[in-house]
Design a protein around this motif. Structure first.
Motif, PDB file in Angstrom:
ATOM      1  N   THR A  55      34.550  53.192  36.306  1.00 28.46           N
ATOM      2  CA  THR A  55      33.613  52.736  35.274  1.00 28.46           C
ATOM      3  C   THR A  55      32.786  51.538  35.740  1.00 28.46           C
ATOM      4  O   THR A  55      31.722  51.267  35.213  1.00 28.46           O
ATOM      5  N   TYR A  56      33.320  50.785  36.741  1.00 28.74           N
ATOM      6  CA  TYR A  56      32.596  49.656  37.338  1.00 28.74           C
ATOM      7  C   TYR A  56      32.640  49.824  38.855  1.00 28.74           C
ATOM      8  O   TYR A  56      33.407  49.140  39.550  1.00 28.74           O
ATOM      9  N   PRO A  57      31.874  50.738  39.394  1.00 29.11           N
ATOM     10  CA  PRO A  57      32.005  51.148  40.795  1.00 29.11           C
ATOM     11  C   PRO A  57      31.712  50.068  41.829  1.00 29.11           C
ATOM     12  O   PRO A  57      32.064  50.226  42.996  1.00 29.11           O
ATOM     13  N   THR A  58      31.087  48.954  41.429  1.00 26.77           N
ATOM     14  CA  THR A  58      30.790  47.905  42.415  1.00 26.77           C
ATOM     15  C   THR A  58      31.720  46.698  42.270  1.00 26.77           C
ATOM     16  O   THR A  58      31.498  45.671  42.919  1.00 26.77           O
ATOM     17  N   ALA A  59      32.755  46.820  41.440  1.00 27.22           N
ATOM     18  CA  ALA A  59      33.679  45.710  41.214  1.00 27.22           C
ATOM     19  C   ALA A  59      35.051  46.014  41.811  1.00 27.22           C
ATOM     20  O   ALA A  59      35.514  47.155  41.791  1.00 27.22           O
ATOM     21  N   MET A  60      35.699  44.968  42.339  1.00 24.06           N
ATOM     22  CA  MET A  60      37.031  45.094  42.916  1.00 24.06           C
ATOM     23  C   MET A  60      37.923  44.016  42.313  1.00 24.06           C
ATOM     24  O   MET A  60      37.651  42.828  42.457  1.00 24.06           O
ATOM     25  N   TYR A  61      38.962  44.436  41.606  1.00 27.82           N
ATOM     26  CA  TYR A  61      39.828  43.520  40.874  1.00 27.82           C
ATOM     27  C   TYR A  61      41.146  43.324  41.628  1.00 27.82           C
ATOM     28  O   TYR A  61      41.955  44.252  41.741  1.00 27.82           O
ATOM     29  N   CYS A  62      41.346  42.116  42.135  1.00 30.40           N
ATOM     30  CA  CYS A  62      42.549  41.801  42.906  1.00 30.40           C
ATOM     31  C   CYS A  62      43.230  40.553  42.342  1.00 30.40           C
ATOM     32  O   CYS A  62      43.994  39.884  43.049  1.00 30.40           O
ATOM     33  N   HIS A  69      46.421  36.736  51.258  1.00 30.49           N
ATOM     34  CA  HIS A  69      45.237  36.877  52.103  1.00 30.49           C
ATOM     35  C   HIS A  69      44.165  37.648  51.339  1.00 30.49           C
ATOM     36  O   HIS A  69      44.462  38.315  50.337  1.00 30.49           O
ATOM     37  N   VAL A  70      42.938  37.568  51.808  1.00 26.50           N
ATOM     38  CA  VAL A  70      41.849  38.345  51.218  1.00 26.50           C
ATOM     39  C   VAL A  70      41.913  39.754  51.785  1.00 26.50           C
ATOM     40  O   VAL A  70      41.865  39.936  53.007  1.00 26.50           O
ATOM     41  N   PRO A  71      42.043  40.773  50.945  1.00 27.63           N
ATOM     42  CA  PRO A  71      42.123  42.148  51.452  1.00 27.63           C
ATOM     43  C   PRO A  71      40.773  42.665  51.943  1.00 27.63           C
ATOM     44  O   PRO A  71      39.738  42.020  51.745  1.00 27.63           O
ATOM     45  N   TYR A  72      40.814  43.812  52.564  1.00 30.30           N
ATOM     46  CA  TYR A  72      39.596  44.492  53.024  1.00 30.30           C
ATOM     47  C   TYR A  72      38.662  44.726  51.836  1.00 30.30           C
ATOM     48  O   TYR A  72      39.085  45.219  50.784  1.00 30.30           O
ATOM     49  N   VAL A  73      37.387  44.375  51.990  1.00 29.85           N
ATOM     50  CA  VAL A  73      36.403  44.562  50.921  1.00 29.85           C
ATOM     51  C   VAL A  73      35.418  45.646  51.348  1.00 29.85           C
ATOM     52  O   VAL A  73      34.679  45.464  52.320  1.00 29.85           O
ATOM     53  N   TYR A  81      37.104  39.937  42.584  1.00 27.47           N
ATOM     54  CA  TYR A  81      37.877  39.010  41.769  1.00 27.47           C
ATOM     55  C   TYR A  81      39.234  38.776  42.425  1.00 27.47           C
ATOM     56  O   TYR A  81      40.090  39.664  42.438  1.00 27.47           O
ATOM     57  N   LEU A  82      39.428  37.596  42.961  1.00 27.20           N
ATOM     58  CA  LEU A  82      40.637  37.266  43.717  1.00 27.20           C
ATOM     59  C   LEU A  82      41.367  36.059  43.124  1.00 27.20           C
ATOM     60  O   LEU A  82      42.200  35.453  43.785  1.00 27.20           O
ATOM     61  N   GLN A  83      41.067  35.729  41.876  1.00 28.99           N
ATOM     62  CA  GLN A  83      41.643  34.537  41.274  1.00 28.99           C
ATOM     63  C   GLN A  83      43.139  34.704  40.990  1.00 28.99           C
ATOM     64  O   GLN A  83      43.662  35.792  40.912  1.00 28.99           O
ATOM     65  N   ARG A  84      43.808  33.542  40.883  1.00 25.98           N
ATOM     66  CA  ARG A  84      45.232  33.472  40.522  1.00 25.98           C
ATOM     67  C   ARG A  84      46.120  34.237  41.512  1.00 25.98           C
ATOM     68  O   ARG A  84      46.887  35.106  41.144  1.00 25.98           O
ATOM     69  N   ASN A  85      45.968  33.891  42.777  1.00 23.73           N
ATOM     70  CA  ASN A  85      46.833  34.411  43.833  1.00 23.73           C
ATOM     71  C   ASN A  85      47.388  33.232  44.622  1.00 23.73           C
ATOM     72  O   ASN A  85      47.352  32.088  44.148  1.00 23.73           O
TER      73      ASN A  85
END
Length: 346
Positions: A55-62, A69-73, A81-85
């Motif tokens: 439904t949000y094809p350009t968004a990645m929720y992590c 670590h920052v995963p593959y984008v 969205y990589l907050q609270r890790n």
């Protein structure tokens, strides 16, 4: 029995595949299985640690995944969205495949300045918002994209800002630096031609920063150690509408006569200081906060030079509580001068 043997054989097949494949090939194999299981194409290129809803094809929720670590984008992602890790660092090249990124959200992690590559963000030419608040940063990350409009660095441990940290960032409109360890920032904001909001609450500033941008409209400086206001402060920055200087060390001596008598000012917060008099303000001012000072008298001349049917203040909110005056100290003429006031707290 046949069913049990079949399941065992299937397990052996999957195990043998796992042994033959490298780490990245094995992840690809798992994604392939998801594709056959009916997952949408947008999900296939999504890291297993994250969600990429169709439904949000350009968004990645992590967010909130205990990531370190920052995963593959993927290249098609624009909002990550990589907050609270528990991410402590970002290596150069992490975002090189996703140069279309518009938002990068990394607040509430454990980012360390020494673990952030010098060019982590440099290739993100389309980046608009970078949220790095609530981390362990001691300096502004280098080589930030020039097109950013919203930069959030609050609640870190930044004690010094290099003179070129914001160089060329002519599109920046909002800058958050609250709750750091800044004592003096020199003229680092001078080139920020589009900046309209600057938040520097809860630092260690001893004076109002120099060379503020001419378009600045909102300036938040609460909870610092500021003792005075420059004589031509608001004459220099004529677009300022909201100025908050609560919880500082301001005295009457540190406030020049009529420094706040500027028609563009809408809200002025001088609460929790050491003022003994009400400063002269513009008739256009709408909200004035003076609570928790040492004010001893109600000076009507601070609001109106004369009070008549045409000469009155536009003040709507006035707080004078926790001072050394009471309601009986307000003269009867105040009904003419302060006719627009909806609330006076004494």
């Amino acid at each position: 029995m046949r069913t049990a043997v079949l399941l065992l054989l299937m397990g052996i097949v999957d195990l043998s595949i796992g042994q033959r494949y490298s780490q990245f090939q094995w992840l690809s194999h798992l994604r392939g299985r998801r594709r056959h299981a009916g997952w949408q194409a947008a999900d296939v290129d999504c890291p297993l640690e994250c969600d990429c809803p169709s439904t949000y094809p350009t968004a990645m929720y992590c967010h909130s995944r205990h990531l370190q670590h920052v995963p593959y984008v993927p290249s098609h992602i624009k909002y990550v969205y990589l907050q609270r890790n528990q991410i402590t660092g970002i290596q150069d090249g992490v975002f090189d495949n996703a140069t279309s990124l518009i938002w990068v959200v990394l607040f509430h992690n454990q980012l360390n300045s020494d673990k952030i590559g010098k060019n982590v963000f440099s290739k993100l030419k389309n980046l608009d918002r970078l949220l790095l608040d609530h981390n362990e940063l001691t300096r502004v990350p280098p080589n930030l994209p020039k097109g950013i409009t919203d930069l959030r660095l609050g609640h870190n441990k930044i004690s010094k800002i290099l003179s070129n940290s914001f160089e060329g960032m002519a599109n920046l409109t909002t800058l958050h630096l609250q709750a750091n360890d800044l004592e003096d920032v020199g003229g680092v904001f001078k080139g920020l031609k589009s900046l309209t909001a600057l938040d520097m609450r809860k630092n260690k500033l001893r004076k109002i920063p120099d060379n503020l941008p001419g378009r600045l409209q909102q300036l938040y400086l609460e909870f610092n150690n500021i003792e005075s206001v420059p004589t031509d402060f608001l004459k220099t920055y004529r677009k300022l509408q909201f100025v908050r200087l609560a919880h500082n060390k301001l005295t009457d001596k540190g406030i020049p006569s009529s420094v706040f008598n500027i028609s563009t000012l809408v809200e002025l917060d001088l609460s929790f200081n050491k003022l003994e008099r009400i400063p002269v303000v513009s008739r256009n001012l709408e909200n004035l906060y003076l609570q928790a000072n040492k004010i001893k008298e109600f000076s009507l001349g601070s609001f109106c030079s004369t009070a008549d049917i045409t000469n009155f203040s536009n003040l709507k909110m006035l707080r004078l509580d926790a001072n050394q005056i009471s309601a009986k100290d307000i003269p009867a003429e105040a009904a003419y001068c302060l006719r627009q006031v909806a609330f006076i707290d004494v």
